[in-house]
Design a protein around this motif. Structure first.
Motif, PDB file in Angstrom:
ATOM      1  N   LEU A 139      46.391  67.020   4.452  1.00 30.22           N
ATOM      2  CA  LEU A 139      46.150  68.381   3.964  1.00 30.22           C
ATOM      3  C   LEU A 139      47.243  68.850   3.016  1.00 30.22           C
ATOM      4  O   LEU A 139      47.446  70.048   2.844  1.00 30.22           O
ATOM      5  CB  LEU A 139      46.031  69.340   5.160  1.00 30.22           C
ATOM      6  N   ASN A 140      47.942  67.902   2.392  1.00 31.69           N
ATOM      7  CA  ASN A 140      49.036  68.273   1.502  1.00 31.69           C
ATOM      8  C   ASN A 140      48.567  68.955   0.222  1.00 31.69           C
ATOM      9  O   ASN A 140      49.367  69.519  -0.517  1.00 31.69           O
ATOM     10  CB  ASN A 140      49.886  67.046   1.141  1.00 31.69           C
ATOM     11  N   ASN A 141      47.261  68.916  -0.046  1.00 30.84           N
ATOM     12  CA  ASN A 141      46.725  69.621  -1.217  1.00 30.84           C
ATOM     13  C   ASN A 141      46.427  71.091  -0.931  1.00 30.84           C
ATOM     14  O   ASN A 141      46.016  71.821  -1.833  1.00 30.84           O
ATOM     15  CB  ASN A 141      45.439  68.936  -1.691  1.00 30.84           C
ATOM     16  N   PHE A 142      46.626  71.497   0.307  1.00 31.36           N
ATOM     17  CA  PHE A 142      46.292  72.864   0.705  1.00 31.36           C
ATOM     18  C   PHE A 142      47.543  73.559   1.227  1.00 31.36           C
ATOM     19  O   PHE A 142      48.377  72.938   1.890  1.00 31.36           O
ATOM     20  CB  PHE A 142      45.203  72.850   1.783  1.00 31.36           C
ATOM     21  N   PHE A 144      48.605  76.498   3.579  1.00 32.96           N
ATOM     22  CA  PHE A 144      48.332  77.534   4.567  1.00 32.96           C
ATOM     23  C   PHE A 144      49.242  77.281   5.767  1.00 32.96           C
ATOM     24  O   PHE A 144      49.633  76.129   6.036  1.00 32.96           O
ATOM     25  CB  PHE A 144      46.854  77.549   4.986  1.00 32.96           C
ATOM     26  N   PRO A 145      49.629  78.315   6.473  1.00 29.56           N
ATOM     27  CA  PRO A 145      50.531  78.146   7.618  1.00 29.56           C
ATOM     28  C   PRO A 145      49.932  77.210   8.661  1.00 29.56           C
ATOM     29  O   PRO A 145      48.754  77.308   8.989  1.00 29.56           O
ATOM     30  CB  PRO A 145      50.666  79.579   8.167  1.00 29.56           C
ATOM     31  N   GLY A 146      50.751  76.307   9.152  1.00 27.83           N
ATOM     32  CA  GLY A 146      50.315  75.395  10.201  1.00 27.83           C
ATOM     33  C   GLY A 146      49.433  74.264   9.738  1.00 27.83           C
ATOM     34  O   GLY A 146      48.751  73.636  10.554  1.00 27.83           O
ATOM     35  N   ARG A 147      49.466  73.951   8.429  1.00 25.22           N
ATOM     36  CA  ARG A 147      48.542  72.924   7.941  1.00 25.22           C
ATOM     37  C   ARG A 147      48.860  71.539   8.510  1.00 25.22           C
ATOM     38  O   ARG A 147      47.957  70.725   8.685  1.00 25.22           O
ATOM     39  CB  ARG A 147      48.510  72.895   6.411  1.00 25.22           C
ATOM     40  N   TYR A 148      50.137  71.265   8.816  1.00 19.54           N
ATOM     41  CA  TYR A 148      50.452  69.949   9.353  1.00 19.54           C
ATOM     42  C   TYR A 148      50.041  69.827  10.817  1.00 19.54           C
ATOM     43  O   TYR A 148      49.679  68.733  11.274  1.00 19.54           O
ATOM     44  CB  TYR A 148      51.943  69.662   9.169  1.00 19.54           C
ATOM     45  N   VAL A 149      50.065  70.932  11.542  1.00 20.17           N
ATOM     46  CA  VAL A 149      49.538  70.942  12.903  1.00 20.17           C
ATOM     47  C   VAL A 149      48.029  70.715  12.844  1.00 20.17           C
ATOM     48  O   VAL A 149      47.469  69.915  13.613  1.00 20.17           O
ATOM     49  CB  VAL A 149      49.856  72.266  13.624  1.00 20.17           C
ATOM     50  N   ALA A 150      47.383  71.397  11.895  1.00 18.60           N
ATOM     51  CA  ALA A 150      45.935  71.219  11.719  1.00 18.60           C
ATOM     52  C   ALA A 150      45.610  69.784  11.336  1.00 18.60           C
ATOM     53  O   ALA A 150      44.612  69.205  11.799  1.00 18.60           O
ATOM     54  CB  ALA A 150      45.421  72.184  10.658  1.00 18.60           C
ATOM     55  N   GLN A 151      46.453  69.185  10.507  1.00 20.34           N
ATOM     56  CA  GLN A 151      46.232  67.799  10.082  1.00 20.34           C
ATOM     57  C   GLN A 151      46.271  66.855  11.285  1.00 20.34           C
ATOM     58  O   GLN A 151      45.428  65.952  11.402  1.00 20.34           O
ATOM     59  CB  GLN A 151      47.311  67.414   9.061  1.00 20.34           C
ATOM     60  N   LYS A 152      47.215  67.050  12.184  1.00 22.01           N
ATOM     61  CA  LYS A 152      47.306  66.209  13.380  1.00 22.01           C
ATOM     62  C   LYS A 152      46.068  66.369  14.259  1.00 22.01           C
ATOM     63  O   LYS A 152      45.534  65.389  14.780  1.00 22.01           O
ATOM     64  CB  LYS A 152      48.562  66.569  14.172  1.00 22.01           C
ATOM     65  N   LEU A 153      45.618  67.613  14.397  1.00 26.90           N
ATOM     66  CA  LEU A 153      44.439  67.861  15.227  1.00 26.90           C
ATOM     67  C   LEU A 153      43.195  67.214  14.631  1.00 26.90           C
ATOM     68  O   LEU A 153      42.383  66.616  15.347  1.00 26.90           O
ATOM     69  CB  LEU A 153      44.235  69.365  15.391  1.00 26.90           C
ATOM     70  N   VAL A 154      43.037  67.347  13.315  1.00 27.34           N
ATOM     71  CA  VAL A 154      41.881  66.756  12.630  1.00 27.34           C
ATOM     72  C   VAL A 154      41.856  65.252  12.841  1.00 27.34           C
ATOM     73  O   VAL A 154      40.817  64.656  13.165  1.00 27.34           O
ATOM     74  CB  VAL A 154      41.901  67.103  11.123  1.00 27.34           C
ATOM     75  N   ASN A 155      43.004  64.597  12.655  1.00 30.24           N
ATOM     76  CA  ASN A 155      43.055  63.145  12.776  1.00 30.24           C
ATOM     77  C   ASN A 155      42.902  62.670  14.223  1.00 30.24           C
ATOM     78  O   ASN A 155      42.532  61.520  14.472  1.00 30.24           O
ATOM     79  CB  ASN A 155      44.355  62.605  12.177  1.00 30.24           C
ATOM     80  N   ARG A 156      43.154  63.564  15.167  1.00 32.08           N
ATOM     81  CA  ARG A 156      42.994  63.215  16.571  1.00 32.08           C
ATOM     82  C   ARG A 156      41.517  63.135  16.967  1.00 32.08           C
ATOM     83  O   ARG A 156      41.138  62.324  17.811  1.00 32.08           O
ATOM     84  CB  ARG A 156      43.727  64.239  17.446  1.00 32.08           C
ATOM     85  N   VAL A 157      40.700  63.986  16.334  1.00 35.46           N
ATOM     86  CA  VAL A 157      39.294  64.068  16.738  1.00 35.46           C
ATOM     87  C   VAL A 157      38.338  63.379  15.768  1.00 35.46           C
ATOM     88  O   VAL A 157      37.220  63.013  16.155  1.00 35.46           O
ATOM     89  CB  VAL A 157      38.859  65.544  16.924  1.00 35.46           C
ATOM     90  N   MET A 158      38.775  63.181  14.515  1.00 34.34           N
ATOM     91  CA  MET A 158      37.887  62.595  13.512  1.00 34.34           C
ATOM     92  C   MET A 158      38.024  61.075  13.470  1.00 34.34           C
ATOM     93  O   MET A 158      39.106  60.533  13.699  1.00 34.34           O
ATOM     94  CB  MET A 158      38.180  63.186  12.125  1.00 34.34           C
ATOM     95  N   PRO A 159      36.936  60.369  13.152  1.00 40.95           N
ATOM     96  CA  PRO A 159      37.015  58.906  13.045  1.00 40.95           C
ATOM     97  C   PRO A 159      37.807  58.478  11.810  1.00 40.95           C
ATOM     98  O   PRO A 159      38.046  59.268  10.898  1.00 40.95           O
ATOM     99  CB  PRO A 159      35.547  58.488  12.918  1.00 40.95           C
ATOM    100  N   LYS A 160      38.191  57.208  11.796  1.00 42.79           N
ATOM    101  CA  LYS A 160      38.924  56.649  10.666  1.00 42.79           C
ATOM    102  C   LYS A 160      38.100  56.776   9.390  1.00 42.79           C
ATOM    103  O   LYS A 160      36.891  56.561   9.398  1.00 42.79           O
ATOM    104  CB  LYS A 160      39.241  55.178  10.943  1.00 42.79           C
ATOM    105  N   ARG A 161      38.747  57.128   8.306  1.00 42.32           N
ATOM    106  CA  ARG A 161      38.055  57.291   7.030  1.00 42.32           C
ATOM    107  C   ARG A 161      37.925  55.945   6.306  1.00 42.32           C
ATOM    108  O   ARG A 161      38.739  55.040   6.485  1.00 42.32           O
ATOM    109  CB  ARG A 161      38.814  58.269   6.123  1.00 42.32           C
ATOM    110  N   ASN A 162      36.913  55.867   5.447  1.00 43.53           N
ATOM    111  CA  ASN A 162      36.707  54.699   4.594  1.00 43.53           C
ATOM    112  C   ASN A 162      36.558  55.147   3.153  1.00 43.53           C
ATOM    113  O   ASN A 162      35.961  56.203   2.873  1.00 43.53           O
ATOM    114  CB  ASN A 162      35.450  53.933   5.013  1.00 43.53           C
ATOM    115  N   VAL A 163      37.090  54.369   2.226  1.00 44.71           N
ATOM    116  CA  VAL A 163      36.964  54.697   0.810  1.00 44.71           C
ATOM    117  C   VAL A 163      35.483  54.652   0.423  1.00 44.71           C
ATOM    118  O   VAL A 163      34.770  53.710   0.802  1.00 44.71           O
ATOM    119  CB  VAL A 163      37.769  53.707  -0.057  1.00 44.71           C
TER     120      VAL A 163
END
Length: 286
Positions: A139-142, A144-163
């Protein structure tokens, strides 16, 4: 042979001026994308130099964010829109400097006409430390307060991304020298593929892999040479190459590359003088 140099710059106007003057040669052009956060007035005098053009559509650039890809693409578009029949595009930063005179660079490219010089390694087998850049959400393109906490939460629940589109991700250093036909392909592919643009928005440091990935997964892959013609010193585990100093002088001049990075000549003025002396001596020999 006509070369369009594209420089991404944001500081050190006197160093940028030294770089630009060393690049100006025959019908070559120097395009400069100046970070939109930077005061243009400090750099305005460069516009009076022959064949120096500032990219009109400036972008605020943040380290590791997707906006540096946008800035680079904007430079590509302006070079294409110029209508000038450039043969090669040479992508540089304001912290780069030539190690050989322009005539030698021209001779080399003429002898290897049509080859694309860029560093690349397959993420899944050769550059695995870079896989989190594409497999996780960033989320480095955004802002907002707490974006790195949000990033950790997103990656905890979302599946691995593919190009998207099954592209094989490759990359390493963002700086390269490629035929303008490759530049046209990159711009066309980028414009036509919304999924890739959206995907890239949530990656980290996409400038170090997006251009190589687009070309590697195209018919242009057969002309790729895994050498970007630049000397860099990457400390183990570092996110960027070290700042070169007088202590690196022997390694730099013995590298046989055409460019080197990174430099801060305000801190190493003697190194600039030595490099300029070497360039003058080499030019006089040709």
């Amino acid at each position: 042979m006509k070369i369009a140099h594209l420089i991404l710059a944001h500081n050190n106007p006197s160093q940028l001026e030294s770089l630009v003057k060393r690049l100006i040669y025959k019908d070559d052009a120097v395009y400069i994308h100046l970070d939109k956060k930077t005061d243009f007035s400090q750099f305005a005098r460069l516009a009076s130099l022959p064949n120096v053009i500032f990219v009109k559509k400036r972008v605020k650039v943040t380290w590791g964010a997707c906006n540096i890809v946008t800035a680079t693409i904007n430079g590509f578009k302006e070079i294409i829109a110029s209508g000038v029949a450039y043969d090669y595009l040479n992508l540089l930063s304001g912290a780069d400097y030539p190690l050989q005179p322009p005539a030698a660079f021209h001779q080399y490219l003429s002898a290897h006409q049509g080859k694309a010089f860029m560093s690349y390694a397959k993420m899944h087998s050769e550059w695995q430390e870079a896989l989190p850049r594409v497999e996780q959400y960033h989320l480095n393109n955004f802002k907002f307060p707490g974006r790195y906490v949000a990033q950790k939460l997103v990656n905890r629940v979302m599946p691995k991304r593919n190009v998207p589109s099954g592209l094989v991700p490759v990359g390493r250093s963002q700086w390269f020298t490629i035929p303008v036909a490759c530049v046209r392909h990159i711009v066309s592919y980028w414009q036509k593929n919304n999924r890739l643009r959206r995907f890239t928005t949530f990656t980290w440091a996409p400038d170090e892999f997006i251009f190589q990935t687009i070309l590697y997964n195209s018919t242009h892959c057969k002309i790729l040479v895994n050498n970007n013609l630049r000397y860099m010193d990457w400390p183990a585990g570092a996110a960027s190459p070290k700042m070169l100093s007088m202590a690196d002088h022997e390694h730099i001049i013995n590298s046989e590359h055409f460019f080197a990075r990174k430099f801060d000549f305000e801190k190493s003025p003697d190194l600039l003088n030595l490099l300029n002396q070497r360039l003058e001596q080499s030019a006089n020999l040709n």
